[in-house]
Design a protein around this motif. Sequence first.
Motif, short mmCIF file in Angstrom:
data_model
loop_
_atom_site.label_atom_id
_atom_site.label_comp_id
_atom_site.label_asym_id
_atom_site.label_seq_id
_atom_site.Cartn_x
_atom_site.Cartn_y
_atom_site.Cartn_z
N GLN A 34 -0.19 4.02 -2.64
CA GLN A 34 -0.28 5.38 -2.13
C GLN A 34 0.32 6.42 -3.11
OE1 GLN A 34 1.55 6.24 1.68
NE2 GLN A 34 -0.22 7.48 2.26
N PRO A 35 1.51 6.15 -3.68
CA PRO A 35 2.02 7.15 -4.65
C PRO A 35 1.11 7.35 -5.85
CG PRO A 35 3.78 5.65 -3.95
CD PRO A 35 2.49 5.13 -3.40
N TRP A 36 0.41 6.33 -6.27
CA TRP A 36 -0.50 6.44 -7.41
C TRP A 36 -1.75 7.20 -7.04
CZ3 TRP A 36 0.08 4.78 -12.43
CH2 TRP A 36 1.25 4.06 -12.69
N TYR A 53 0.83 -1.20 0.00
CA TYR A 53 0.00 0.00 0.00
C TYR A 53 0.86 1.26 0.00
CZ TYR A 53 -2.96 3.81 1.44
OH TYR A 53 -3.59 5.03 1.50
N HIS A 54 1.81 1.33 0.92
CA HIS A 54 2.61 2.55 1.07
C HIS A 54 3.61 2.74 -0.07
CE1 HIS A 54 0.96 3.78 4.88
NE2 HIS A 54 1.09 2.56 5.34
N ALA A 55 4.13 1.67 -0.63
CA ALA A 55 5.15 1.80 -1.68
C ALA A 55 4.54 1.83 -3.08
CB ALA A 55 6.15 0.65 -1.58
N VAL A 56 3.44 1.15 -3.28
CA VAL A 56 2.89 1.02 -4.64
C VAL A 56 1.60 1.82 -4.83
CG1 VAL A 56 2.03 -0.63 -6.35
CG2 VAL A 56 3.95 -1.27 -4.87
#
Length: 169
Positions: free
Chosen positions: A165-167, A160-163
């Motif tokens: 959330q940035p999107w 979630y935080h690495a993939v």
Amino acid sequence: MINLTATFFGLGHLRPASGTWASLAAALLALLAMNQGFYWLVPVGAVLATLLGFWAVPLYLRGTSDTDPSEVVIDEVAGQWIALSFTAIPAMNHSLDIGLWWGAWPAWVAPFLLFRLFDIWKPWIIGQADRRHDAIGVMLDDILAGLFAGIGSVVLAGLYHAVLQPWLM
């Protein structure tokens, strides 16, 4: 004392799904502790529940032919607190507010649901532990389910935080 410990103060007598009731109670107690800032109580509770379970379960099973009675739920409590330790320890280290029903709700919902999934499904070594049909197996399958759930929740949080959330930003 053995009965109170094995059934987690009688919660194991709730029907249906005594293991789910015990897991929910354990999760709510962990949330209460974390909400008050006592994150460390979750892993300490996991260790204590595990040790008490390894003491009480063999004594509770003595003289019975049932190797895993549904009222024995100290194993679910230990496993749930193990799973939630993977949330409590990082939250404590980073001073995160878990919140009881709001805020970072996936941080406690994911370990709860993953623990129940692994405890019911019993894949791989969890199922092997369960098939021991003895007091050690009663405890061990839930300890392993808790570890799998904790690791799974860390993987999901990382994704979630690495993939994701940035999107989303």
